[in-house]
Write an enzyme that holds these catalytic residues in place. Sequence first.
Site, PDB file in Angstrom:
ATOM      1  CB  ALA A 237      86.352 147.466  17.171  1.00  0.00           C
ATOM      2  CE  LYS A 238      93.997 146.138  15.876  1.00  0.00           C
ATOM      3  NZ  LYS A 238      94.691 146.149  17.208  1.00  0.00           N
TER       4      LYS A 238
END
Length: 548
Positions: A237-238
Amino acid sequence: MSDRVEVLVIEDNPVHMRLIESLLKRGLELRFNVRIADRVDQGLALYEEKPADVVLLDLMLPDSEGFDTFTRVKGRVDPTPIVILTGLDDMQLAVRAVESGAQDYLVKSQINGELLSRSVRYALERARARAGEWKSPMLRLAHQQFLKAAQLMGLDDNVRQRLLFPQRSQVVTLPFRRDEYEQVETVFGYRVQHVLTMGPTKGGVRYHHDVNLGEVTALAMWMTWKCALMHLPFGGAKGGVRVRPETLSPRELQRLTRRYTSEIIDMIGPDKDIPAPDLGTNERTMAWMMDTYSEQVGHAVPTVVTGKPVVLGGSRGRKEATGRGVVFVIEEAARDQGWRLDEKTAVVQGYGNVGSHAARYLDELGVTVVGVSDHTGGCFDPGGIDFERLDRHVAEVGTLEGYAQGDRVSNAELLELKCDVLVPAAVENQITAANAGRLQCKMVAEGANGPTSTEADEILGERGILVLPDLLANAGGVTVSYFEWVQGLQNTMWSMSEVNERLRKLLTQAYRRVSAQAEDHKIDLRTAALIAGVERVSQAKLMRGLFP
């Protein structure tokens, strides 16, 4: 968006010309290159010579008047945003122009520096959002790397198509108050979850003026492969906010962080998605995110983020983990090369959290670090950098600017200094086809994400320069974040030595797996690391099957 914004002003009143130019040069958050024309035809000629990022347009000019002025200019410069400069007498014309596509209109008698700078900035943001959030050099690089690995490993086409883009993406526009209470800024924020198959998703939050959906997606993809390579139970994720954090006060950063957290709160959670620090954020940012989330659920939830202060359940060694991990991987590669590190030299580009720790740990191993840099430039001393002196300067000034030791060099020059180990630990796209042939190092250890282009990889390989890829070299941060998450779930605390021993063990095992795969299949380490990560994700997806 670059640090310099090209502005074309088409205005025939000399007083207004000087006023606008003066106000732009005092821009609060952006720096402007200003060109001025007093006629439409002259302005369009200047635009043909060099396109502008934004056009400031008076509607009443010697060779054009009223709405026709706007249509003439728009037809030639579209999709470049146009901001109307209007006198009170032509307000109706300005409104009509805005309805037809102008980004904003400003009444000349009411213009000040803050108003003008904000108008230009928002015009650029709106144009950028419309131009396509997916358009990003980082995403192109991430796709190139993935597709190369997929082709080599014969990846199932259904899985290949599924992994090209994230499973979940959230784009938000969020307001926050500046310290002048009546001033409210609106900025873009993002959270992307690439793969949900492996467990909770994991990835940092960055505050930077170049953040966009494509960049965040690329970073989430790399995090998926990185976690899989390290055998961590996470998908990638980011997140990020498109903002210049250096222009915000601590109070403004806190308000921004709390509002951003509240906007993405349905996506995050200790069993769903766990943010961490990244470029432009730190352990204090994570403390604010944890507190905001905890306030919403009614009790403290330390495991909702990692990279937070130790007093709030953070892990010892997390802040230093990425830089320390880079050095652990360098040590393993040096053994394979038959090197004595205390006889070697190194250059570190980027003196932020990752680069500064990597430089110090290399120095402690006896490596002579001959050059370091940050965004203000760098310094080169063949006798080795005095880190006590350097760190005192950075603590006082905040950057390397003005540091007196050695010779001043640019970031571009620093990359080409003669050394044994080059550590690009700044930002992406630093080693390209344009400069890869001039590098004078024997090993590149990627502390940053995506610092080397695909074309540069090929050049470095042909030249026999060993590249320790980002998926492996900078995996220390997410690995110790995993340790922090585990400690939080177990309500326990490991010592610094336990953290470092476990980190070294996992990185060494990952390096050995990648190195063996590279040797067996006669491929470079980056491709081997990608194949290892993609293969693990593919197996997990095929084992879980497809619902419904």
